[in-house]
Design a protein around this motif. Structure first.
Motif, PDB file in Angstrom:
ATOM      1  N   LYS A  74     -10.851  -8.312  -1.938  1.00 54.79           N
ATOM      2  CA  LYS A  74      -9.996  -7.332  -2.610  1.00 54.79           C
ATOM      3  C   LYS A  74     -10.192  -7.402  -4.133  1.00 54.79           C
ATOM      4  O   LYS A  74     -10.400  -6.378  -4.800  1.00 54.79           O
ATOM      5  CB  LYS A  74      -8.521  -7.594  -2.261  1.00 54.79           C
TER       6      LYS A  74
ATOM      7  N   ARG B 243      -8.443   0.908   2.598  1.00 54.38           N
ATOM      8  CA  ARG B 243      -7.162   0.705   1.942  1.00 54.38           C
ATOM      9  C   ARG B 243      -6.905  -0.788   1.715  1.00 54.38           C
ATOM     10  O   ARG B 243      -6.552  -1.208   0.616  1.00 54.38           O
ATOM     11  CB  ARG B 243      -6.050   1.289   2.829  1.00 54.38           C
ATOM     12  N   GLU B 244      -7.131  -1.592   2.752  1.00 55.04           N
ATOM     13  CA  GLU B 244      -6.660  -2.977   2.701  1.00 55.04           C
ATOM     14  C   GLU B 244      -7.642  -3.923   2.024  1.00 55.04           C
ATOM     15  O   GLU B 244      -7.269  -5.032   1.647  1.00 55.04           O
ATOM     16  CB  GLU B 244      -6.301  -3.447   4.114  1.00 55.04           C
ATOM     17  N   LEU B 245      -8.887  -3.507   1.891  1.00 48.44           N
ATOM     18  CA  LEU B 245      -9.836  -4.308   1.103  1.00 48.44           C
ATOM     19  C   LEU B 245     -10.034  -3.708  -0.290  1.00 48.44           C
ATOM     20  O   LEU B 245     -10.874  -4.173  -1.057  1.00 48.44           O
ATOM     21  CB  LEU B 245     -11.175  -4.461   1.833  1.00 48.44           C
ATOM     22  N   ASP B 246      -9.270  -2.665  -0.597  1.00 47.65           N
ATOM     23  CA  ASP B 246      -9.282  -2.055  -1.937  1.00 47.65           C
ATOM     24  C   ASP B 246     -10.646  -1.516  -2.355  1.00 47.65           C
ATOM     25  O   ASP B 246     -11.025  -1.620  -3.526  1.00 47.65           O
ATOM     26  CB  ASP B 246      -8.766  -3.068  -2.985  1.00 47.65           C
ATOM     27  N   PHE B 247     -11.380  -0.949  -1.392  1.00 49.38           N
ATOM     28  CA  PHE B 247     -12.610  -0.264  -1.768  1.00 49.38           C
ATOM     29  C   PHE B 247     -12.264   0.991  -2.580  1.00 49.38           C
ATOM     30  O   PHE B 247     -11.367   1.749  -2.186  1.00 49.38           O
ATOM     31  CB  PHE B 247     -13.395   0.174  -0.526  1.00 49.38           C
ATOM     32  N   PRO B 248     -12.980   1.224  -3.676  1.00 49.65           N
ATOM     33  CA  PRO B 248     -12.712   2.418  -4.491  1.00 49.65           C
ATOM     34  C   PRO B 248     -13.399   3.656  -3.918  1.00 49.65           C
ATOM     35  O   PRO B 248     -14.159   4.324  -4.604  1.00 49.65           O
ATOM     36  CB  PRO B 248     -13.286   2.034  -5.854  1.00 49.65           C
TER      37      PRO B 248
ATOM     38  N   GLU C 109      -3.600  -5.752   7.974  1.00 49.66           N
ATOM     39  CA  GLU C 109      -4.202  -6.335   9.171  1.00 49.66           C
ATOM     40  C   GLU C 109      -5.717  -6.485   9.068  1.00 49.66           C
ATOM     41  O   GLU C 109      -6.372  -6.810  10.057  1.00 49.66           O
ATOM     42  CB  GLU C 109      -3.854  -5.483  10.391  1.00 49.66           C
ATOM     43  N   THR C 110      -6.294  -6.264   7.894  1.00 50.01           N
ATOM     44  CA  THR C 110      -7.744  -6.388   7.722  1.00 50.01           C
ATOM     45  C   THR C 110      -8.079  -7.749   7.106  1.00 50.01           C
ATOM     46  O   THR C 110      -7.544  -8.108   6.055  1.00 50.01           O
ATOM     47  CB  THR C 110      -8.272  -5.270   6.800  1.00 50.01           C
TER      48      THR C 110
ATOM     49  N   ARG D 163     -10.671   3.818   7.514  1.00 45.17           N
ATOM     50  CA  ARG D 163      -9.651   4.192   6.516  1.00 45.17           C
ATOM     51  C   ARG D 163      -8.751   3.008   6.196  1.00 45.17           C
ATOM     52  O   ARG D 163      -8.429   2.738   5.043  1.00 45.17           O
ATOM     53  CB  ARG D 163      -8.787   5.345   7.043  1.00 45.17           C
ATOM     54  N   ARG D 164      -8.339   2.337   7.241  1.00 46.88           N
ATOM     55  CA  ARG D 164      -7.446   1.192   7.060  1.00 46.88           C
ATOM     56  C   ARG D 164      -8.147   0.071   6.286  1.00 46.88           C
ATOM     57  O   ARG D 164      -7.584  -0.549   5.389  1.00 46.88           O
ATOM     58  CB  ARG D 164      -7.041   0.688   8.442  1.00 46.88           C
ATOM     59  N   MET D 165      -9.381  -0.192   6.658  1.00 44.63           N
ATOM     60  CA  MET D 165     -10.156  -1.235   5.994  1.00 44.63           C
ATOM     61  C   MET D 165     -10.338  -0.923   4.509  1.00 44.63           C
ATOM     62  O   MET D 165     -10.184  -1.803   3.654  1.00 44.63           O
ATOM     63  CB  MET D 165     -11.519  -1.360   6.667  1.00 44.63           C
TER      64      MET D 165
ATOM     65  N   VAL E 118     -10.315  -5.602  11.644  1.00 45.16           N
ATOM     66  CA  VAL E 118      -9.049  -4.869  11.467  1.00 45.16           C
ATOM     67  C   VAL E 118      -8.261  -5.181  12.730  1.00 45.16           C
ATOM     68  O   VAL E 118      -8.416  -4.531  13.759  1.00 45.16           O
ATOM     69  CB  VAL E 118      -9.300  -3.368  11.246  1.00 45.16           C
TER      70      VAL E 118
ATOM     71  N   TYR F  42       0.820  -1.225   0.000  1.00 48.44           N
ATOM     72  CA  TYR F  42       0.000   0.000   0.000  1.00 48.44           C
ATOM     73  C   TYR F  42       0.847   1.265   0.000  1.00 48.44           C
ATOM     74  O   TYR F  42       0.374   2.328   0.358  1.00 48.44           O
ATOM     75  CB  TYR F  42      -0.940   0.002   1.212  1.00 48.44           C
TER      76      TYR F  42
END
Lengths: 340, 340
Positions: free
Chosen positions: A183, B211-216, A153-154, B207-209, B158, A106
């Motif tokens: 993802k 980013r890490e699940l690649d939500f647009p 970490e998600t 925010r972290r989720m 998370v 990321y």
């Protein structure tokens, strides 16, 4: 028919841009996620997907999030150019091969930088975040993603379905699968996704996850494809010696016999399990599990009353194989049992 | 300016259809998820969202997945018509209020029926699926969703960020928040979503989720809105008596003093924490936690060196309030400390 090479996309943003521009043109998108080293099993998934949508995306990505550090990530077979050739040879072809380098990197994506996160691997290892510890198992429940200290970490958990069968010996596996599929769904944004029923537990988990996280995606299950000798297609089969492969046929053969026995009135799961376990052991395999479970909630059953699936995992040499057989006594009436 | 009532949508499919038809017209969609009983804090989130997109969706849904059975789900305040009136009165208004009845009811949605799942509540309660047990806590870690035996079992975790601060006393809370936000994102399909920094840990987790699940989706944090007396806006404030409300001001006052103290050179978190804990206790509150943590990874710090946030949760009577103050010594140079 003219051969058509798929376009290869490696970047998340580019992948999503393609999908959105196609959707804006009214096209529907089918998706088949794979870890590459494609065989006829994968091809059948792609052919299934073709029935449903205008366009086809196949992803090729070996997901470190579903391997534990002690598993076979480093030896997982790969042949990217061979895969592209196979897809090019397919009637109708495939539109896009999505082939990302690292889905857990990321660094160029938002303000949550990876640099602050070097403690992740160690911290997660010490805390045993999964429920494995609660069940008295000693395995460290980190995946190769945590091992690499990427900072990710998600995780998506399907808490009940992920526990049994392969979940017992592979505690990070389904967490990793559900997460990478989430993802990929968010990057590819497909209308339809096709999964193989060979990975039965995975297929049920993805269907459940899609329902419960409200993904606007239709998840299709595709039947197991077997070689002529009956062995279920798997990328890992390439690691079997000729001798091991012969031994591995004991899985499918004993499952088929169990299905016939059930259709003939043997509905005691204990008896059916014992016969399969014995046959695989006699064939030279080491059984990880052999369980008869409800097709939907994957809970172990004692007697076959409703539709079940007989799931097996066994080691042959250094290769762990899985296979399964659906048994639905409503579909085929037990005429012989009535005569007996 | 003419007042404009929002359109109210209660069905998932209808919500998604609206979003997709708007996107097809080239419109961008902003989203503010709420649990209703709207106050000026919510209004500020909506006004923030308005800066970013063409259209605005506000959801009003009290999420049982983030409440434990012993928490205040049943008494959480509600005033749906009052909320609609407030949104109608807003300059520019709001396009859609998404107001689903039950986001965990899948009976008319796919083949995975709820009927097979009556064992969920009990099973999850017995197994203590979360990590609370591992940390020696005795709390049952089920939410009201499991309590209601809806069959829902998919949760987004998370893993590091959810553990500290509010996660310690509310073990199902962030699992429930991350999961319902994932569901809402998949239903509303927004381009931008706005969350309040009052719920600081929640904002960081989302925010972290994303980013890490690649939500647009672009996740924006919006500053805390306070009443004239300094109390952070919260739907739960309505449950405070006049006397309790006066006492609750000790949170904001002590946090403000701590910030000034830090700017004046007091960088020992132990000293700063003690001063806040004492002030709240003297004010008549019961402190749940008072922690100074890194703004990004939310890990407890000993000395203020990098940007931190001072997070507090405390009970006043039967009401649990949270508040926080960001402290960034790079932004305001410590001139007084230098003079001292």
């Amino acid at each position: 028919m003219e051969k058509r090479e798929p376009e290869i996309i490696t970047e998340k943003d580019q992948m999503r841009t393609w999908s959105r521009s196609m959707r804006a043109q009214g096209k529907t998108i089918g998706f088949v996620p794979t870890m590459g080293y494609l065989h006829r099993g994968h091809i059948s998934l792609i052919q299934e997907a073709r029935k449903w949508t205008d366009l086809l995306v196949v992803s090729i990505y070996v997901n470190p999030g579903q391997f534990s550090p002690t598993e076979d990530l480093s030896t997982y077979p790969a042949d990217f150019q061979g895969d592209i050739d196979k897809l090019t040879a397919l009637p109708g072809g495939v539109d896009i091969v999505f082939h990302p380098q690292n889905l857990y990197d990321y660094r160029n994506n938002g303000s949550e930088s990876g640099e602050n996160d070097t403690s992740t691997g160690a911290s997660c290892r010490n805390n045993n975040c999964s429920d494995a510890k609660e069940e008295g198992r000693e395995k460290a429940v980190v995946s190769c993603v945590e091992e690499r200290q990427s900072g990710h970490e998600t995780w998506v958990r399907v808490e009940r379905l992920e526990r049994g069968l392969c979940g017992k010996s592979r505690p990070v596996f389904f967490r990793g699968v559900a997460t990478v599929v989430t993802k990929l769904f968010n990057i590819v944004e497909p209308d339809v996704a096709v999964f193989g029923k060979k990975d039965y537990q995975q297929w049920r988990i993805i269907r459940r996850m899609v329902r419960e996280l409200d993904f606007p995606i239709n998840v299709i299950g595709s039947e197991i494809v077997r070689d002529d000798d009956g062995l279920a297609m798997s990328s890992r089969n390439v690691h079997l010696s000729t001798e091991e492969r012969e031994k591995a046929l004991s899985i499918n053969r004993s499952l088929s016999r169990a299905k016939v026995a059930a259709q003939n009135g043997q509905v005691s799961c204990r008896e059916l399990r014992n016969s399969v376990i014995e046959a695989i052991q006699e064939g030279g395999g080491k059984v990880d599990y052999a369980e008869i479970v409800d097709q939907e909630n994957l809970e172990v059953v004692e007697q076959i009353k409703s539709p079940v699936v007989f799931c097996v995992a066994a080691w042959f040499g250094k290769v762990r194989l899985i296979d399964n057989m659906e048994i639905d006594l409503r579909v085929q009436p037990v005429t012989i049992a009535v005569l007996a």
